[in-house]
Design a protein around this motif. Structure first.
Motif, PDB file in Angstrom:
ATOM      1  N   LEU A 314       0.826  -1.202   0.000  1.00 43.00           N
ATOM      2  CA  LEU A 314       0.000   0.000   0.000  1.00 43.00           C
ATOM      3  C   LEU A 314       0.863   1.255   0.000  1.00 43.00           C
ATOM      4  O   LEU A 314       1.816   1.366   0.771  1.00 43.00           O
ATOM      5  CB  LEU A 314      -0.904  -0.007   1.225  1.00 43.00           C
ATOM      6  N   VAL A 315       0.505   2.209  -0.838  1.00 45.33           N
ATOM      7  CA  VAL A 315       1.204   3.492  -0.898  1.00 45.33           C
ATOM      8  C   VAL A 315       0.613   4.418   0.163  1.00 45.33           C
ATOM      9  O   VAL A 315      -0.559   4.759   0.124  1.00 45.33           O
ATOM     10  CB  VAL A 315       1.067   4.134  -2.287  1.00 45.33           C
ATOM     11  N   THR A 316       1.424   4.825   1.130  1.00 43.20           N
ATOM     12  CA  THR A 316       0.956   5.719   2.194  1.00 43.20           C
ATOM     13  C   THR A 316       1.257   7.178   1.902  1.00 43.20           C
ATOM     14  O   THR A 316       0.660   8.072   2.511  1.00 43.20           O
ATOM     15  CB  THR A 316       1.598   5.335   3.533  1.00 43.20           C
ATOM     16  N   ALA A 317       2.167   7.459   0.977  1.00 42.11           N
ATOM     17  CA  ALA A 317       2.466   8.828   0.557  1.00 42.11           C
ATOM     18  C   ALA A 317       2.855   8.793  -0.904  1.00 42.11           C
ATOM     19  O   ALA A 317       3.788   8.077  -1.294  1.00 42.11           O
ATOM     20  CB  ALA A 317       3.585   9.432   1.394  1.00 42.11           C
ATOM     21  N   GLY A 318       2.148   9.535  -1.734  1.00 40.74           N
ATOM     22  CA  GLY A 318       2.371   9.518  -3.169  1.00 40.74           C
ATOM     23  C   GLY A 318       3.421  10.518  -3.617  1.00 40.74           C
ATOM     24  O   GLY A 318       3.832  11.417  -2.872  1.00 40.74           O
ATOM     25  N   THR A 319       3.846  10.380  -4.862  1.00 43.49           N
ATOM     26  CA  THR A 319       4.832  11.304  -5.420  1.00 43.49           C
ATOM     27  C   THR A 319       4.282  12.719  -5.521  1.00 43.49           C
ATOM     28  O   THR A 319       5.059  13.689  -5.552  1.00 43.49           O
ATOM     29  CB  THR A 319       5.278  10.832  -6.817  1.00 43.49           C
ATOM     30  N   ASP A 320       2.961  12.865  -5.580  1.00 44.32           N
ATOM     31  CA  ASP A 320       2.370  14.197  -5.648  1.00 44.32           C
ATOM     32  C   ASP A 320       2.267  14.865  -4.282  1.00 44.32           C
ATOM     33  O   ASP A 320       1.899  16.044  -4.189  1.00 44.32           O
ATOM     34  CB  ASP A 320       0.978  14.119  -6.292  1.00 44.32           C
ATOM     35  N   GLN A 321       2.593  14.155  -3.215  1.00 45.12           N
ATOM     36  CA  GLN A 321       2.504  14.707  -1.867  1.00 45.12           C
ATOM     37  C   GLN A 321       3.868  15.046  -1.273  1.00 45.12           C
ATOM     38  O   GLN A 321       3.945  15.619  -0.190  1.00 45.12           O
ATOM     39  CB  GLN A 321       1.795  13.707  -0.938  1.00 45.12           C
ATOM     40  N   LEU A 322       4.933  14.662  -1.965  1.00 42.95           N
ATOM     41  CA  LEU A 322       6.286  14.796  -1.427  1.00 42.95           C
ATOM     42  C   LEU A 322       7.181  15.488  -2.443  1.00 42.95           C
ATOM     43  O   LEU A 322       6.904  15.471  -3.646  1.00 42.95           O
ATOM     44  CB  LEU A 322       6.868  13.419  -1.098  1.00 42.95           C
ATOM     45  N   THR A 323       8.254  16.081  -1.964  1.00 37.92           N
ATOM     46  CA  THR A 323       9.295  16.562  -2.867  1.00 37.92           C
ATOM     47  C   THR A 323      10.309  15.448  -3.069  1.00 37.92           C
ATOM     48  O   THR A 323      10.467  14.575  -2.226  1.00 37.92           O
ATOM     49  CB  THR A 323       9.999  17.789  -2.275  1.00 37.92           C
ATOM     50  N   GLY A 324      10.991  15.449  -4.196  1.00 41.61           N
ATOM     51  CA  GLY A 324      12.067  14.486  -4.410  1.00 41.61           C
ATOM     52  C   GLY A 324      11.726  13.349  -5.342  1.00 41.61           C
ATOM     53  O   GLY A 324      12.593  12.550  -5.681  1.00 41.61           O
ATOM     54  N   PHE A 326       9.997  10.677  -4.829  1.00 43.07           N
ATOM     55  CA  PHE A 326       9.862   9.351  -4.235  1.00 43.07           C
ATOM     56  C   PHE A 326       8.486   9.188  -3.606  1.00 43.07           C
ATOM     57  O   PHE A 326       7.700  10.136  -3.504  1.00 43.07           O
ATOM     58  CB  PHE A 326      10.967   9.082  -3.210  1.00 43.07           C
ATOM     59  N   PHE A 327       8.183   7.946  -3.178  1.00 44.20           N
ATOM     60  CA  PHE A 327       6.945   7.664  -2.465  1.00 44.20           C
ATOM     61  C   PHE A 327       7.241   6.629  -1.387  1.00 44.20           C
ATOM     62  O   PHE A 327       8.342   6.081  -1.311  1.00 44.20           O
ATOM     63  CB  PHE A 327       5.836   7.188  -3.424  1.00 44.20           C
ATOM     64  N   TYR A 328       6.246   6.368  -0.525  1.00 40.44           N
ATOM     65  CA  TYR A 328       6.420   5.407   0.573  1.00 40.44           C
ATOM     66  C   TYR A 328       5.356   4.329   0.484  1.00 40.44           C
ATOM     67  O   TYR A 328       4.206   4.590   0.118  1.00 40.44           O
ATOM     68  CB  TYR A 328       6.315   6.105   1.931  1.00 40.44           C
ATOM     69  N   ILE A 329       5.774   3.113   0.848  1.00 41.76           N
ATOM     70  CA  ILE A 329       4.854   1.988   0.955  1.00 41.76           C
ATOM     71  C   ILE A 329       4.942   1.423   2.370  1.00 41.76           C
ATOM     72  O   ILE A 329       5.930   1.639   3.075  1.00 41.76           O
ATOM     73  CB  ILE A 329       5.168   0.894  -0.089  1.00 41.76           C
ATOM     74  N   GLN A 330       3.904   0.702   2.768  1.00 42.99           N
ATOM     75  CA  GLN A 330       3.857   0.196   4.137  1.00 42.99           C
ATOM     76  C   GLN A 330       3.096  -1.111   4.195  1.00 42.99           C
ATOM     77  O   GLN A 330       2.172  -1.342   3.418  1.00 42.99           O
ATOM     78  CB  GLN A 330       3.192   1.241   5.052  1.00 42.99           C
ATOM     79  N   ASP A 331       3.508  -1.990   5.132  1.00 45.79           N
ATOM     80  CA  ASP A 331       2.720  -3.152   5.517  1.00 45.79           C
ATOM     81  C   ASP A 331       2.773  -3.259   7.039  1.00 45.79           C
ATOM     82  O   ASP A 331       3.193  -2.313   7.720  1.00 45.79           O
ATOM     83  CB  ASP A 331       3.195  -4.435   4.810  1.00 45.79           C
ATOM     84  N   ASP A 332       2.351  -4.384   7.573  1.00 43.23           N
ATOM     85  CA  ASP A 332       2.291  -4.511   9.030  1.00 43.23           C
ATOM     86  C   ASP A 332       3.660  -4.446   9.699  1.00 43.23           C
ATOM     87  O   ASP A 332       3.757  -4.206  10.910  1.00 43.23           O
ATOM     88  CB  ASP A 332       1.608  -5.831   9.413  1.00 43.23           C
ATOM     89  N   THR A 333       4.727  -4.668   8.927  1.00 45.23           N
ATOM     90  CA  THR A 333       6.065  -4.717   9.520  1.00 45.23           C
ATOM     91  C   THR A 333       6.821  -3.409   9.430  1.00 45.23           C
ATOM     92  O   THR A 333       7.898  -3.280  10.018  1.00 45.23           O
ATOM     93  CB  THR A 333       6.910  -5.820   8.849  1.00 45.23           C
ATOM     94  N   GLY A 334       6.302  -2.425   8.698  1.00 47.63           N
ATOM     95  CA  GLY A 334       6.995  -1.149   8.585  1.00 47.63           C
ATOM     96  C   GLY A 334       6.780  -0.491   7.246  1.00 47.63           C
ATOM     97  O   GLY A 334       5.988  -0.943   6.420  1.00 47.63           O
ATOM     98  N   GLY A 335       7.504   0.624   7.028  1.00 47.70           N
ATOM     99  CA  GLY A 335       7.420   1.364   5.778  1.00 47.70           C
ATOM    100  C   GLY A 335       8.798   1.579   5.188  1.00 47.70           C
ATOM    101  O   GLY A 335       9.816   1.486   5.882  1.00 47.70           O
ATOM    102  N   ILE A 336       8.838   1.887   3.888  1.00 49.42           N
ATOM    103  CA  ILE A 336      10.108   2.097   3.208  1.00 49.42           C
ATOM    104  C   ILE A 336       9.908   3.082   2.069  1.00 49.42           C
ATOM    105  O   ILE A 336       8.842   3.138   1.444  1.00 49.42           O
ATOM    106  CB  ILE A 336      10.700   0.767   2.687  1.00 49.42           C
TER     107      ILE A 336
END
Length: 586
Positions: A314-324, A326-336
């Motif tokens: 699941l994408v928790t932060a999209g490229t349109d919400q951040l500078t740089g 990049f985007f972030y994904i997450q599951d029950d064990t953490g995000g990257i």
């Protein structure tokens, strides 16, 4: 809807944790279109230049969006080589399918043919020939090899008698073939583009590429007009073997056994005329394996340089919400963090299957040792299932808990996989270049979707109208010191609080000091030396600064005041009954 975006896949040596597949995948791809004009050697490249040599991103046809990397060498009393280098995870006979196949290709153009240029592939500093496997040279008006000169091509054979030995590509029935020409039109645009292709076998068994055999530790060279047929230059080399041109034999009397970098280099023939070289569409592919990881924690525990695949995250932060980009994904064990290159649009609430190389990188995507975030980076493959899918409820954290401690094993470079947030200055008796911070206590939450609260104690935009950055500090009473050792103008103490690191939010950050703020976003980590952290001192470059990257649920700004107001419609993407974003309360 499922969208498959091939941003090209970076590859590397990998350990088989969950399962692995092998095959030819993209190690490097760069067309330079995503970089700002005049940006110097772009992110992900290393530029090593000296007086008289330089590199920069250019747009030959202004407004076209088609950009190139340009290298310049004035050759004025300059007996040293400058270069633009791109590294990629190591390929050898032991990676992936074990074939050791590497294919390089790039488009090149020249302002003239009187200044020499080089293209090399190897596994170390290209300024030292001992780390090179294959090197092709575009000669200038001072010959590298007997019979050479302006417009000719040669290759580097071996080291002998205290010097490198070169051999000219020369058709015995047509001594001026092969050759290249340079030149620009009245607008300074090169008139002739070429394509150079080098097929390398760094393995232990012969391989076949396009019906042509390449023996172990040999390579083949193809060259011709861009968009046209490429001529096999091997046939014009006196030392060619049935399996291609042999790797360079270095000063130690050996040929290297792995490939991990490419470089475009200036000449050290300092009395040649000044020269310009343009580079575009750089590609490297190789046979390596991809490790399928079940969880993000599995990926973070996989060694840097490995290529991993994470499925349906699941994408928790999209490229349109951040500078740089990049985007972030997450599951029950953490995000990257995921940094796709070239850029791809991914939105909060999408699900993605992503493949790419693991690296510990700075905010700008540059390799770092003691700070930054472990991320999936480089040319990647991203398969998007468009959302919005329900988001998780953000984890509520007090300021002291944001960032947390170290996570993961020690990497091959001797530093932890994911450095924790700053928790102390470490041993001040150790030189700053090797000093380690004391990591913060608690569980690492870098990359995770969280919510934090505090009073706004500093706003950079408010303190510096017209020039301030888009960040502010909040403090919930914890009095956290973040490691930047930043003292606001007119004050004497380090600023306390957690940095909320925003994209451009304009007037929303005016007159916010003293207000209380509830912010939802992603926990990030930025090296205190990184240019993204304003006023940071290089003396504290080992400190990993925790930040919150705010993300906002989509809302309708009915009164058009640029901020979310209670009662305005929004998409409750995580079903928690409230709008998630940045909320200021007087």
């Amino acid at each position: 809807m499922r969208i498959r975006v091939l941003c090209f896949l970076v590859a590397a040596v990998t350990l088989c944790l969950i399962g692995a597949t092998a095959g030819a995948i993209q190690l490097v791809y760069d067309n330079f279109d995503s970089y700002a004009v005049g940006a110097g050697v772009p992110t992900g490249w290393t530029g090593v230049f000296n007086t008289g040599t330089n590199g920069s991103v250019v747009e030959l046809v202004p407004g076209s969006g088609d950009r190139q990397l340009k290298l310049h060498d004035d050759n004025g009393n300059n007996g040293y080589m400058g270069y633009a280098r791109k590294t990629f995870p190591t390929v050898s006979a032991t990676t992936g399918s074990g074939t050791g196949k590497v294919i390089f290709q790039a488009d090149v153009a020249f302002a003239q043919n009187t200044a020499a240029w080089m293209v090399t592939l190897g596994n170390g500093d290209p300024g030292s020939a001992k780390y090179q496997a294959a090197r092709v040279q575009f000669e200038g008006n001072i010959a590298w090899e007997t019979g050479g000169g302006a417009g000719r091509l040669d290759w580097m054979k071996w080291y002998s008698g205290g010097a490198n030995v070169f051999e000219l590509f020369q058709d015995q029935s047509d001594p001026l073939n092969p050759s290249y020409v340079g030149g620009v039109d009245g607008s300074g645009v090169p008139t002739t583009w070429y394509t150079l292709r080098i097929v390398i076998n760094v393995g232990t068994n012969p391989i076949e590429v396009d019906g042509v055999t390449v023996n172990p530790k040999c390579f083949r060279v193809y060259f011709g007009p861009k968009g046209g047929p490429l001529d096999n230059l091997d046939q014009y080399a006196a030392s060619v073997t049935p399996g291609g041109l042999p790797f360079y034999v270095n000063s130690d009397g050996v040929q290297i056994s792995s490939i991990s970098s490419l470089a475009f280099m200036t000449s050290n023939k300092k009395v040649e005329p000044a020269g310009d070289m343009w580079i575009d569409n750089v590609s490297v592919t190789g046979d390596v394996s991809v490790t399928d990881c079940a969880t993000i924690a599995d990926a973070k525990n996989t060694p840097n340089g490995s290529v991993v695949r994470l499925t349906n995250k699941l994408v928790t932060a999209g490229t349109d919400q951040l500078t740089g980009g990049f985007f972030y994904i997450q599951d029950d064990t953490g995000g990257i963090r995921v940094r796709p290159m070239p850029a791809v649009a991914v939105h909060q609430g999408d699900k993605v299957t992503v493949s790419g190389a693991l690296a510990r990188n700075s905010e700008a995507g540059v390799y770092v040792k003691r700070v930054g975030e472990k991320e999936i980076t480089g040319p990647t493959e991203v398969e998007i299932t468009q959302g919005p899918f329900p988001l998780p409820k953000p984890t509520a954290l007090n300021n002291k808990a944001i960032g947390g401690g170290n996570f993961g094993p020690m990497e091959a470079d001797g530093y932890v996989a994911q450095p924790g947030a700053y928790g102390g200055d470490g041993d001040m008796g150790v030189p700053v270049g090797t000093r380690l911070q004391v990591p913060a206590p608690g569980v690492c939450n870098i990359g995770r979707y969280v919510r934090a609260f505090g009073r706004v104690v500093y706003s950079d935009r408010q303190r510096n109208p017209g020039t301030g950055g888009y960040f502010f500090f909040i403090d919930d009473g914890s009095g956290v010191l973040d490691g930047t050792h930043f003292v606001p103008a007119g004050e004497t103490d380090y600023q306390k609080g957690i940095r909320v690191y925003c994209r451009n939010l304009g007037s929303r950050l005016d007159n916010i000091e003293g207000k209380y703020c509830l912010v939802t976003g992603i926990v990030g980590a930025i090296g205190a030396y990184d240019g993204a952290v304003r006023w940071a001192s290089s003396d504290w470059q080992y400190c990993n600064v925790p930040v919150i990257r705010p993300v906002e649920e989509v809302y309708t700004d009915t009164n058009q005041n640029g901020v979310y107001d209670v009662g305005e419609p929004y998409i409750d993407s995580n079903g928690n009954g409230v709008w998630d974003g940045i909320i200021f309360v007087p």
